[in-house]
Design an enzyme around this catalytic site. Structure first.
Site, PDB file in Angstrom:
ATOM      1  N   ASP A   1      -5.312   5.457  -5.784  1.00 27.50           N
ATOM      2  CA  ASP A   1      -6.243   6.107  -4.475  1.00 27.50           C
ATOM      3  C   ASP A   1      -6.425   7.197  -5.393  1.00 27.50           C
ATOM      4  O   ASP A   1      -6.024   7.637  -6.612  1.00 27.50           O
ATOM      5  CB  ASP A   1      -5.105   6.370  -3.465  1.00 27.50           C
ATOM      6  CG  ASP A   1      -6.064   6.477  -2.256  1.00 27.50           C
ATOM      7  OD1 ASP A   1      -7.222   6.996  -2.384  1.00 27.50           O
ATOM      8  OD2 ASP A   1      -5.295   5.904  -1.027  1.00 27.50           O
TER       9      ASP A   1
ATOM     10  N   ASP B   1     -12.345   4.295   4.892  1.00 28.11           N
ATOM     11  CA  ASP B   1     -11.261   3.459   5.219  1.00 28.11           C
ATOM     12  C   ASP B   1     -11.990   2.398   6.373  1.00 28.11           C
ATOM     13  O   ASP B   1     -12.345   3.136   7.369  1.00 28.11           O
ATOM     14  CB  ASP B   1      -9.937   3.916   5.618  1.00 28.11           C
ATOM     15  CG  ASP B   1      -9.151   4.710   4.442  1.00 28.11           C
ATOM     16  OD1 ASP B   1     -10.029   4.589   3.495  1.00 28.11           O
ATOM     17  OD2 ASP B   1      -8.179   4.994   4.815  1.00 28.11           O
TER      18      ASP B   1
ATOM     19  N   LYS C   1      -3.503  -0.568  -7.106  1.00 31.48           N
ATOM     20  CA  LYS C   1      -4.665   0.031  -6.225  1.00 31.48           C
ATOM     21  C   LYS C   1      -4.371   1.579  -6.405  1.00 31.48           C
ATOM     22  O   LYS C   1      -3.249   2.113  -6.342  1.00 31.48           O
ATOM     23  CB  LYS C   1      -4.527  -0.126  -4.728  1.00 31.48           C
ATOM     24  CG  LYS C   1      -5.388   0.643  -3.792  1.00 31.48           C
ATOM     25  CD  LYS C   1      -5.458   0.026  -2.566  1.00 31.48           C
ATOM     26  CE  LYS C   1      -5.946   1.293  -1.623  1.00 31.48           C
ATOM     27  NZ  LYS C   1      -5.739   0.782   0.048  1.00 31.48           N
TER      28      LYS C   1
ATOM     29  N   ARG D   1     -13.544   0.854  -4.451  1.00 34.97           N
ATOM     30  CA  ARG D   1     -13.736   1.221  -3.046  1.00 34.97           C
ATOM     31  C   ARG D   1     -14.888   2.405  -3.042  1.00 34.97           C
ATOM     32  O   ARG D   1     -14.727   3.178  -3.615  1.00 34.97           O
ATOM     33  CB  ARG D   1     -12.741   1.825  -2.421  1.00 34.97           C
ATOM     34  CG  ARG D   1     -11.667   0.809  -2.010  1.00 34.97           C
ATOM     35  CD  ARG D   1     -12.090   0.508  -0.487  1.00 34.97           C
ATOM     36  NE  ARG D   1     -12.082   1.680   0.310  1.00 34.97           N
ATOM     37  CZ  ARG D   1     -11.097   2.124   0.889  1.00 34.97           C
ATOM     38  NH1 ARG D   1      -9.869   1.713   0.778  1.00 34.97           N
ATOM     39  NH2 ARG D   1     -11.328   3.044   1.809  1.00 34.97           N
TER      40      ARG D   1
ATOM     41  N   ASP E   1       0.878  -1.345   0.036  1.00 35.60           N
ATOM     42  CA  ASP E   1       0.067  -0.165  -0.142  1.00 35.60           C
ATOM     43  C   ASP E   1       0.897   1.208   0.101  1.00 35.60           C
ATOM     44  O   ASP E   1       2.011   1.214  -0.533  1.00 35.60           O
ATOM     45  CB  ASP E   1      -0.898  -0.140   1.267  1.00 35.60           C
ATOM     46  CG  ASP E   1      -2.319   0.719   0.841  1.00 35.60           C
ATOM     47  OD1 ASP E   1      -2.406   1.963   1.019  1.00 35.60           O
ATOM     48  OD2 ASP E   1      -3.271   0.077   0.406  1.00 35.60           O
ATOM     49  N   ASP E   2       0.300   2.339   0.559  1.00 40.37           N
ATOM     50  CA  ASP E   2       1.170   3.589   0.376  1.00 40.37           C
ATOM     51  C   ASP E   2       2.633   3.555   1.046  1.00 40.37           C
ATOM     52  O   ASP E   2       2.759   2.483   1.873  1.00 40.37           O
ATOM     53  CB  ASP E   2       0.190   4.609   1.127  1.00 40.37           C
ATOM     54  CG  ASP E   2       0.488   6.091   0.845  1.00 40.37           C
ATOM     55  OD1 ASP E   2       1.493   6.134  -0.037  1.00 40.37           O
ATOM     56  OD2 ASP E   2      -0.064   7.036   0.808  1.00 40.37           O
TER      57      ASP E   2
HETATM   58  C1  GLA Z   1      -6.439   6.164   1.645  1.00 38.51           C
HETATM   59  C2  GLA Z   1      -6.992   4.736   1.207  1.00 38.51           C
HETATM   60  C3  GLA Z   1      -6.388   3.789   2.029  1.00 38.51           C
HETATM   61  C4  GLA Z   1      -5.181   3.700   2.243  1.00 38.51           C
HETATM   62  C5  GLA Z   1      -4.519   4.980   2.600  1.00 38.51           C
HETATM   63  C6  GLA Z   1      -2.958   5.256   2.388  1.00 38.51           C
HETATM   64  O1  GLA Z   1      -6.783   6.309   2.983  1.00 38.51           O
HETATM   65  O2  GLA Z   1      -8.591   4.889   1.464  1.00 38.51           O
HETATM   66  O3  GLA Z   1      -7.063   2.665   1.814  1.00 38.51           O
HETATM   67  O4  GLA Z   1      -4.576   3.151   0.850  1.00 38.51           O
HETATM   68  O5  GLA Z   1      -5.033   6.155   1.679  1.00 38.51           O
HETATM   69  O6  GLA Z   1      -2.502   6.248   2.700  1.00 38.51           O
END
Ligand code: GLA
Length: 406
Positions: free
Chosen positions: A159, A217, A157, A213, A80-81
């Site tokens: 965002d 979160d 993914k 999505r 992820d990030d």
């Molecule tokens: C957003 C996304 C999360 C995650 C964070 C990462 O909040 O909705 O799922 O990927 O960014 O910073």
């Protein structure tokens, strides 16, 4: 809207309108994702085993092999990030993985996954920066799509932080176009509806993305998980109408095995995600997961409901007037049977008796039904549509059934 994006979009519209046909996600993808459990911890000196680093993803892949999770369908290991360096390569404009935390690079990490029969997912953002302020893809989408393909990444993914929300309907299809153009299949997970400034155009989103999505979160609490379930019940026109092979609404990661949910809440969480035909991407430390939580994630009967080839997302039957915040959800399955979830959102302190009939929940086949409890596979007997049907539903829990017409 960003002019450059608009021009790009108009120029590419004809091709984009042909829709997403990358052959991926015919059933909801399953795997592991770092975000909810490991967040953006970049201090590998203090947290060597849980910082966002290649070591973490390799450790999770090793555990996926050891726990035989691939045999259950879990195959993606998703970054992820917070994986990139703070600056792009000044000469090529390419993203660079943080050299201290990913010294071998992303391509080597993809090889590591592929050698174990697993797949690698990565994270980016169509704005100028990711949510955690790492370099975003805006103005670099073609380069980034090519880089991910070059690295043999299997899922992206995308965002939407730090973007103009009016740009979502252009930015997400533009990235899809460049990803398709690479010729390397990459499952495309979008956060588009979450950042959309208007009512999301789910038909276009489904044409563009394999996953989308639509909510905030998820957190490791019952309040968060149960609010996602409510959100799905309240929006079944938007969500269930578009979900199906190739494209899935994504209620976010699973937090089964983390700190915040009781055993019964974890069962309800997993069971309801299966009812939604949701991606099963679990955010948990597989090195310390309890046997109990693992058994939930490895329940083949529940996974089969999630992976059912018909790919329908359950609808909540409203107006049933059941006690103790119990709701009933139904999901038709490919073999002509129906999955039924009795879900108790609240905690009434003890299992609650529900007396109804199958006809009341829309099961009206004249010959009746053979009903089994899905989690433990136990038969409950056969029932005519009009015969009394009594079940006990756990507080903060689920009774997941399969009704097979006779
Ligand atoms: C957003 C996304 C999360 C995650 C964070 C990462 O909040 O909705 O799922 O990927 O960014 O910073």
């Amino acid at each position: 809207m960003d002019k450059m994006l608009l021009l790009l979009f108009l120029g590419l519209a004809a091709e984009i309108c042909s829709g997403l046909d990358n052959g991926l996600a015919r059933t909801p993808p399953m795997g592991w994702l770092s975000w909810e459990r490991f967040r953006c911890e970049t201090d590998c000196t203090t947290f060597p085993d849980s910082c966002i680093s290649e070591k973490l993803y390799m450790a999770m892949a090793d555990k996926m092999v050891e726990l035989n999770l691939k045999a259950y369908g879990y195959e993606y290991v998703n970054i992820d990030d917070c994986w990139p360096a703070k600056e792009r390569d000044p000469e090529t404009g390419k993203l660079v993985a943080d050299p201290d935390r990913f010294p071998s690079g992303i391509s080597a990490l993809a090889d590591y996954m592929h050698a174990r029969g697993l797949k690698l997912g990565i994270y980016e953002d169509f704005g100028v920066q990711t949510c955690a302020k790492y370099p975003g893809s805006e103005f670099y989408m073609e380069i980034d799509a090519n880089t991910f393909a070059e690295w043999k990444v299997d899922m992206v993914k995308f965002d939407g932080c730090n973007s103009d929300p009016n740009d979502s309907p252009y930015g997400y299809p533009t990235m899809q176009f460049y990803m398709n153009k690479t010729g390397h299949p990459m499952l495309y997970s979008c956060e588009w509806p979450l950042y959309e400034s208007k009512k999301p155009d789910y038909a276009l989103i489904r044409k563009t993305c394999n996953l989308w999505r639509n909510g905030h979160d998820i957190g490791d609490t019952w309040k968060s998980v149960s609010s996602v379930i409510d959100f799905y019940g309240d929006n079944d026109q938007n969500f269930s109408a578009y979900t199906g092979p190739g494209g899935w609404a994504d209620p976010d990661e699973l937090v089964v095995g983390d700190f915040g949910l009781s055993y019964y809440q974890q069962k309800a969480h997993f069971g309801m995600w299966a009812m939604f035909s949701a991606p099963l991407l679990v955010s948990v430390d597989l090195r310390t997961i309890s046997q109990e939580a693992l058994a939930i994630l490895q329940n083949r009967n529940v996974i089969a409901i999630d992976q059912d080839p018909l790919g329908v997302s359950a609808k909540r039957l409203d107006g049933m007037n059941l006690p103790n915040s119990i709701s009933v959800w139904t999901k038709p399955l490919a073999d002509g049977s129906t999955a039924v979830a009795f879900y108790q959102k609240g905690n009434s302190g003890r299992p609650t008796l529900v007396s109804t009939t199958l006809a009341n929940i829309g099961l009206a086949s004249g010959n009746g039904y053979n009903v089994t409890e899905v989690f433990d596979g136990k038969g409950m007997g056969t029932f005519k549509p009009s015969s009394p049907f009594k079940v006990l539903v756990d507080p903060n829990g689920i009774l997941l059934l399969k009704a097979v017409p006779m």
